[in-house]
Design an enzyme around this catalytic site. Sequence first.
Site, PDB file in Angstrom:
ATOM      1  N   TYR A 181      37.294  49.047  43.333  1.00  0.00           N
ATOM      2  CA  TYR A 181      38.458  49.342  44.183  1.00  0.00           C
ATOM      3  C   TYR A 181      38.554  50.844  44.396  1.00  0.00           C
ATOM      4  O   TYR A 181      39.377  51.527  43.794  1.00  0.00           O
ATOM      5  CB  TYR A 181      39.727  48.822  43.518  1.00  0.00           C
ATOM      6  CG  TYR A 181      39.709  47.344  43.216  1.00  0.00           C
ATOM      7  CD1 TYR A 181      39.170  46.442  44.122  1.00  0.00           C
ATOM      8  CD2 TYR A 181      40.246  46.844  42.046  1.00  0.00           C
ATOM      9  CE1 TYR A 181      39.151  45.089  43.853  1.00  0.00           C
ATOM     10  CE2 TYR A 181      40.237  45.486  41.767  1.00  0.00           C
ATOM     11  CZ  TYR A 181      39.673  44.614  42.676  1.00  0.00           C
ATOM     12  OH  TYR A 181      39.664  43.276  42.408  1.00  0.00           O
ATOM     13  N   TRP A 194      36.511  30.829  49.487  1.00  0.00           N
ATOM     14  CA  TRP A 194      37.245  29.628  49.043  1.00  0.00           C
ATOM     15  C   TRP A 194      37.705  28.767  50.212  1.00  0.00           C
ATOM     16  O   TRP A 194      38.015  27.582  50.026  1.00  0.00           O
ATOM     17  CB  TRP A 194      38.402  30.002  48.106  1.00  0.00           C
ATOM     18  CG  TRP A 194      37.867  30.693  46.883  1.00  0.00           C
ATOM     19  CD1 TRP A 194      38.283  31.876  46.367  1.00  0.00           C
ATOM     20  CD2 TRP A 194      36.776  30.254  46.025  1.00  0.00           C
ATOM     21  NE1 TRP A 194      37.534  32.212  45.265  1.00  0.00           N
ATOM     22  CE2 TRP A 194      36.610  31.238  45.034  1.00  0.00           C
ATOM     23  CE3 TRP A 194      35.939  29.150  46.009  1.00  0.00           C
ATOM     24  CZ2 TRP A 194      35.631  31.133  44.027  1.00  0.00           C
ATOM     25  CZ3 TRP A 194      34.961  29.055  45.027  1.00  0.00           C
ATOM     26  CH2 TRP A 194      34.826  30.018  44.058  1.00  0.00           C
ATOM     27  N   ASP A 240      46.337  39.102  37.255  1.00  0.00           N
ATOM     28  CA  ASP A 240      45.325  40.081  37.666  1.00  0.00           C
ATOM     29  C   ASP A 240      45.831  41.484  37.361  1.00  0.00           C
ATOM     30  O   ASP A 240      47.000  41.666  36.975  1.00  0.00           O
ATOM     31  CB  ASP A 240      44.982  39.924  39.166  1.00  0.00           C
ATOM     32  CG  ASP A 240      43.523  40.279  39.465  1.00  0.00           C
ATOM     33  OD1 ASP A 240      43.097  41.400  39.130  1.00  0.00           O
ATOM     34  OD2 ASP A 240      42.799  39.429  40.030  1.00  0.00           O
ATOM     35  N   GLY A 290      48.569  42.182  34.575  1.00  0.00           N
ATOM     36  CA  GLY A 290      48.092  42.516  33.230  1.00  0.00           C
ATOM     37  C   GLY A 290      46.579  42.662  33.187  1.00  0.00           C
ATOM     38  O   GLY A 290      45.884  42.392  34.169  1.00  0.00           O
ATOM     39  N   ASP A 291      46.113  43.071  32.023  1.00  0.00           N
ATOM     40  CA  ASP A 291      44.687  43.210  31.753  1.00  0.00           C
ATOM     41  C   ASP A 291      44.323  42.109  30.764  1.00  0.00           C
ATOM     42  O   ASP A 291      44.805  42.129  29.622  1.00  0.00           O
ATOM     43  CB  ASP A 291      44.437  44.606  31.155  1.00  0.00           C
ATOM     44  CG  ASP A 291      42.980  44.847  30.821  1.00  0.00           C
ATOM     45  OD1 ASP A 291      42.283  43.891  30.417  1.00  0.00           O
ATOM     46  OD2 ASP A 291      42.527  45.995  30.942  1.00  0.00           O
ATOM     47  N   PHE A 292      43.530  41.134  31.211  1.00  0.00           N
ATOM     48  CA  PHE A 292      43.311  39.963  30.344  1.00  0.00           C
ATOM     49  C   PHE A 292      42.519  40.291  29.079  1.00  0.00           C
ATOM     50  O   PHE A 292      42.478  39.487  28.162  1.00  0.00           O
ATOM     51  CB  PHE A 292      42.746  38.752  31.091  1.00  0.00           C
ATOM     52  CG  PHE A 292      41.538  38.976  31.980  1.00  0.00           C
ATOM     53  CD1 PHE A 292      40.413  39.643  31.539  1.00  0.00           C
ATOM     54  CD2 PHE A 292      41.539  38.436  33.274  1.00  0.00           C
ATOM     55  CE1 PHE A 292      39.299  39.814  32.350  1.00  0.00           C
ATOM     56  CE2 PHE A 292      40.418  38.605  34.110  1.00  0.00           C
ATOM     57  CZ  PHE A 292      39.303  39.305  33.636  1.00  0.00           C
ATOM     58  N   HIS A 328      30.811  35.729  34.978  1.00  0.00           N
ATOM     59  CA  HIS A 328      29.534  36.335  35.411  1.00  0.00           C
ATOM     60  C   HIS A 328      29.612  37.863  35.513  1.00  0.00           C
ATOM     61  O   HIS A 328      28.606  38.526  35.593  1.00  0.00           O
ATOM     62  CB  HIS A 328      29.042  35.703  36.740  1.00  0.00           C
ATOM     63  CG  HIS A 328      29.765  36.169  37.960  1.00  0.00           C
ATOM     64  ND1 HIS A 328      29.291  35.953  39.236  1.00  0.00           N
ATOM     65  CD2 HIS A 328      30.941  36.839  38.124  1.00  0.00           C
ATOM     66  CE1 HIS A 328      30.122  36.468  40.122  1.00  0.00           C
ATOM     67  NE2 HIS A 328      31.135  37.008  39.478  1.00  0.00           N
ATOM     68  N   ASN A 361      22.219  40.754  41.689  1.00  0.00           N
ATOM     69  CA  ASN A 361      23.372  41.478  42.225  1.00  0.00           C
ATOM     70  C   ASN A 361      24.365  41.848  41.126  1.00  0.00           C
ATOM     71  O   ASN A 361      24.976  42.915  41.157  1.00  0.00           O
ATOM     72  CB  ASN A 361      24.058  40.640  43.313  1.00  0.00           C
ATOM     73  CG  ASN A 361      25.084  41.439  44.059  1.00  0.00           C
ATOM     74  OD1 ASN A 361      24.825  42.588  44.430  1.00  0.00           O
ATOM     75  ND2 ASN A 361      26.264  40.886  44.242  1.00  0.00           N
ATOM     76  N   GLN A 370      25.624  45.514  40.370  1.00  0.00           N
ATOM     77  CA  GLN A 370      27.038  45.773  40.662  1.00  0.00           C
ATOM     78  C   GLN A 370      28.001  45.588  39.507  1.00  0.00           C
ATOM     79  O   GLN A 370      29.150  45.991  39.610  1.00  0.00           O
ATOM     80  CB  GLN A 370      27.483  44.781  41.737  1.00  0.00           C
ATOM     81  CG  GLN A 370      27.044  45.156  43.119  1.00  0.00           C
ATOM     82  CD  GLN A 370      28.073  44.696  44.112  1.00  0.00           C
ATOM     83  OE1 GLN A 370      28.054  43.545  44.498  1.00  0.00           O
ATOM     84  NE2 GLN A 370      28.981  45.551  44.488  1.00  0.00           N
TER      85      GLN A 370
HETATM   86  C1  SAM Z   1      34.820  38.905  40.965  1.00  0.00           C
HETATM   87  S1  SAM Z   1      36.531  38.917  41.179  1.00  0.00           S
HETATM   88  C2  SAM Z   1      36.890  37.168  41.232  1.00  0.00           C
HETATM   89  C3  SAM Z   1      38.195  36.884  41.929  1.00  0.00           C
HETATM   90  C4  SAM Z   1      38.580  35.414  42.085  1.00  0.00           C
HETATM   91  N1  SAM Z   1      38.672  34.734  40.833  1.00  0.00           N
HETATM   92  C5  SAM Z   1      37.594  34.729  43.014  1.00  0.00           C
HETATM   93  O1  SAM Z   1      36.735  33.976  42.554  1.00  0.00           O
HETATM   94  O2  SAM Z   1      37.711  34.954  44.239  1.00  0.00           O
HETATM   95  C6  SAM Z   1      37.158  39.404  39.605  1.00  0.00           C
HETATM   96  C7  SAM Z   1      38.673  39.472  39.526  1.00  0.00           C
HETATM   97  O3  SAM Z   1      39.057  39.762  38.178  1.00  0.00           O
HETATM   98  C8  SAM Z   1      40.034  40.777  38.190  1.00  0.00           C
HETATM   99  N2  SAM Z   1      39.938  41.514  36.912  1.00  0.00           N
HETATM  100  C9  SAM Z   1      38.919  42.300  36.512  1.00  0.00           C
HETATM  101  N3  SAM Z   1      39.174  42.797  35.293  1.00  0.00           N
HETATM  102  C10 SAM Z   1      40.380  42.291  34.925  1.00  0.00           C
HETATM  103  C11 SAM Z   1      41.175  42.430  33.772  1.00  0.00           C
HETATM  104  N4  SAM Z   1      40.754  43.194  32.755  1.00  0.00           N
HETATM  105  N5  SAM Z   1      42.357  41.779  33.707  1.00  0.00           N
HETATM  106  C12 SAM Z   1      42.765  41.006  34.749  1.00  0.00           C
HETATM  107  N6  SAM Z   1      42.047  40.831  35.883  1.00  0.00           N
HETATM  108  C13 SAM Z   1      40.871  41.477  35.959  1.00  0.00           C
HETATM  109  C14 SAM Z   1      39.658  41.630  39.384  1.00  0.00           C
HETATM  110  O4  SAM Z   1      40.736  42.447  39.802  1.00  0.00           O
HETATM  111  C15 SAM Z   1      39.273  40.568  40.387  1.00  0.00           C
HETATM  112  O5  SAM Z   1      40.400  40.078  41.057  1.00  0.00           O
END
Ligand code: SAM
Length: 346
Positions: free
Chosen positions: A148, A165, A211, A236-238, A256, A303, A307
């Site tokens: 981002y 989706w 998220d 939050g941060d999971f 992944h 990828n 990435q």
């Molecule tokens: C590859 S994207 C997948 C998004 C969605 N699940 C999809 O399949 O379209 C990864 C998502 O995880 C979120 N994310 C990454 N690290 C995170 C964290 N530590 N806590 C919460 N969300 C997180 C990102 O902001 C993003 O929205």
Amino acid sequence: MDSAEDLNYPQILFQYNHGFFFSKTMFTACELGVFDLLLESEEPLSSDVIAGRLGTSTTGMERLLDTCVGLKLLRVELNSEGVFYRNTEVSNLYLAKASPKSLYHNMMYYSKTVYLCWHYLTDAVREGKNQYERAFGISSKDLFGAVYRSEEEMIKFMYGLNEIWSICGRDVIAAFDLSPFTHIYDLGGCAGGLAQECISLYPNSTVTIYDLPKVAQVAKEHFIPPEEHRIMFHEGDFFKDPVPEADLYILARILHDWPDDKCMHLLEKIHKVCKPGGGVLVVETLLNEDKSGPLDTQVYSLNMLVQAEGKEKTSSEYSNLLRAAGFKEVQVKKTGKLYDAILGRK
Ligand SMILES: C[S@@+](CC[C@H](N)C(=O)[O-])C[C@H]1O[C@@H](n2cnc3c(N)ncnc32)[C@H](O)[C@@H]1O
């Protein structure tokens, strides 16, 4: 690849050699608005008119259009007045921005971000790590901070993720009967494309998108209609913050992204708070057990190298991770599309 014919005339190698020409032709036609213009115009247009309306050179546009015809993204008609181009059905449906099934943002994300990272694939293979720093000069320590790069970039990335989706979402949500799970958390649920599929198939369920704060705020503002009370948000941060109790946790394209130790940490955390009888639904593209294919998944895994910090896995690898975290009755359903579903129960 083994036949004498291939050895004498290695057509397959030529195709691989210029494979990126094909992607870039499609991305450029999307970016310039060729498919949007032809959808709006409702009549075939000449290359001069298309070039004039889109503000490009005529010589460049004519070649771009002809190549799109070769790629079956446009049709060409020759009559007494000249040569005219129109969209194919595929382009109307998937490449024009106005279509509800448009993949336009996905294409732009590939063109502007993924393509630049792939320039450094050799470095990624040598070093075994992603190439955000080389490609964009931004530290990839905080992976999603790097993805981002700006709010504008984030919105485009979110559109791109969401678009998939509208095509594959129903299949992964319908792969298992999720109706017993009414209180669902979509961890890393981003712009909510899958959450919307979920509440449309299971109207008695609510889905909370968990998220990072800035992502959840943008999703609330730009993607989910305010009157949709069955979709909620949790910022939050999971990895660091608590994950609340729920019946089902969706992890779509999350595992992944991360190395196995981080995946385990997250899955164990989910298992602790998951209601008994509840579960976790993992949505990912799956490699064959011997990793011999599918080719799309193999390149997606490269990828991830370029990435992210993770990789694509086989169904056994995901099932083992779920079992090691404490989930039982792990079931895998292949949808026949790009993404498959794995359900583990507590
Ligand atoms: C590859 S994207 C997948 C998004 C969605 N699940 C999809 O399949 O379209 C990864 C998502 O995880 C979120 N994310 C990454 N690290 C995170 C964290 N530590 N806590 C919460 N969300 C997180 C990102 O902001 C993003 O929205």
